[in-house]
Design an enzyme around this catalytic site. Structure first.
Site, PDB file in Angstrom:
ATOM      1  N   HIS A   1      -8.228  -5.041  -0.865  1.00 22.88           N
ATOM      2  CA  HIS A   1      -6.975  -4.431  -0.443  1.00 22.88           C
ATOM      3  C   HIS A   1      -6.481  -5.035   0.873  1.00 22.88           C
ATOM      4  O   HIS A   1      -7.224  -5.127   1.841  1.00 22.88           O
ATOM      5  CB  HIS A   1      -7.196  -2.919  -0.270  1.00 22.88           C
ATOM      6  CG  HIS A   1      -5.957  -2.134  -0.060  1.00 22.88           C
ATOM      7  ND1 HIS A   1      -5.011  -1.955  -1.042  1.00 22.88           N
ATOM      8  CD2 HIS A   1      -5.498  -1.450   1.023  1.00 22.88           C
ATOM      9  CE1 HIS A   1      -4.034  -1.197  -0.575  1.00 22.88           C
ATOM     10  NE2 HIS A   1      -4.292  -0.885   0.677  1.00 22.88           N
TER      11      HIS A   1
ATOM     12  N   SER B   1       0.830  -1.196   0.000  1.00 22.06           N
ATOM     13  CA  SER B   1       0.000   0.000   0.000  1.00 22.06           C
ATOM     14  C   SER B   1       0.879   1.266   0.000  1.00 22.06           C
ATOM     15  O   SER B   1       1.679   1.471  -0.907  1.00 22.06           O
ATOM     16  CB  SER B   1      -0.963  -0.037   1.193  1.00 22.06           C
ATOM     17  OG  SER B   1      -1.993   0.916   1.054  1.00 22.06           O
TER      18      SER B   1
ATOM     19  N   ASP C   1      -9.662  -4.605  -5.089  1.00 19.96           N
ATOM     20  CA  ASP C   1      -8.984  -3.523  -4.371  1.00 19.96           C
ATOM     21  C   ASP C   1      -9.446  -2.176  -4.933  1.00 19.96           C
ATOM     22  O   ASP C   1      -9.483  -1.983  -6.160  1.00 19.96           O
ATOM     23  CB  ASP C   1      -7.475  -3.693  -4.563  1.00 19.96           C
ATOM     24  CG  ASP C   1      -6.636  -2.721  -3.765  1.00 19.96           C
ATOM     25  OD1 ASP C   1      -7.202  -1.826  -3.101  1.00 19.96           O
ATOM     26  OD2 ASP C   1      -5.398  -2.855  -3.818  1.00 19.96           O
TER      27      ASP C   1
END
Length: 302
Positions: A275, A162, A243
């Protein structure tokens, strides 16, 4: 009537900011001490990178079978929206233990400064300082004995999830621009990378970075000249089909392929997943284990 002290000026995915300047982060981060894993034999310990600003790391050493063998370095930057989570949290401690064991690598998981105490770009500067700390061991006389004895400085991998993947990209640009003497960044692993994309995420990042270049800030929207500079030869990108950052991750991949970067990039996508699924929803699931295996295999290829 609501007090001025409780009037909200901005509210984002991970925090809200009040008009009086206070910031309320929505997530609390627990921390666990370093330990030795009874299943894998991976040991961990904490080291100080710098006192001011405060930057530290947790190092993970896999079970040593041959003391003369040098191990690749898995340089890891955790995610958390630039404002929460920790290299010392139970989730990332467990994840890095698994990665160090699977990749048979010495892992350095960076504890960098977070908003609001240290607004962006502190996180970028801190992770660069940590990478330079790794470099300080290349002559086998650095401050940490594990790094001096076991680390292979020709096999350094920048890895993150991320927001951490975003920071890895920027480190690779800096390495490609300024160099990192005595160290070879062999590859990069990006898991569910963040590069803005959604208006609310763009606004949140820009708010956390007071000195920003707008939505086209090169840390959010890497230009082709930065992609061409990436100081690594191989890249692995993990996507999750559902995601919310999947589209912007694809944009990054497409721009990378169009750039003049001369390396190779591999993509792995996990269908019907969201995600950070491998950390948040099903860390023991088959797809999460598949991610760990492919992550480790990528590092072992060198």
């Amino acid at each position: 009537m609501e007090s001025t002290n409780n009037e909200v000026a901005h509210e984002f995915r991970f925090f809200k900011a009040y008009k009086d300047g206070r910031v309320e982060i929505f997530y609390n981060t627990q921390k666990v001490p370093p330990s030795t894993d009874s299943v894998t034999g991976v040991q961990s310990k904490d080291v100080i990178i710098s006192q001011e600003p405060a930057v530290s790391a947790r190092i993970f050493l896999p079970k040593i079978h041959d003391p003369t063998q040098k191990l690749p370095i898995l340089f890891y930057i955790h995610g958390g929206g630039f404002c929460f989570e920790s290299a010392f949290s139970p989730m990332f401690h467990k994840h890095l233990t698994s990665l160090a064991a699977e990749a048979n690598a010495i892992a350095v998981s960076v504890e960098y400064g977070l908003f609001p105490d240290r607004p962006i770009p502190a996180c970028y500067d801190d992770t660069w300082a940590a990478l330079k700390w790794v470099q300080s061991h290349s002559n086998r006389d650095g401050p940490d004995q594990w790094m001096n004895q076991y680390a292979d400085f020709d096999r350094v991998f920048l890895c993150g999830d991320s927001g951490g993947a975003n920071m890895c990209h920027n480190l690779a640009v800096w390495v490609g621009s300024d160099g990192l003497p005595e160290v070879k960044v062999a590859g990069m692993v990006m898991v569910h990378p963040f590069f803005g994309g959604l208006a609310v995420d763009d606004e949140m990042w820009l708010y956390m970075c007071p000195d920003n270049g707008g939505v086209q800030d090169r840390r959010l929207r890497p230009p082709s000249e930065d992609l061409a500079k990436l100081g690594c030869e191989r890249m692995l990108i993990f996507f999750a089909e559902k995601d919310h950052l999947r589209e912007v991750g694809q944009w990054y991949y497409d721009e990378l392929k169009k750039s003049e970067w001369g390396g190779s990039v591999e993509v792995v996508e996990h269908e019907d997943e969201f995600h950070e699924f491998h950390l948040l929803s099903e860390p023991e699931g088959e797809k999460a284990l598949d991610l760990i295996r492919k992550f480790g295999s990528f590092i072992k290829q060198n």
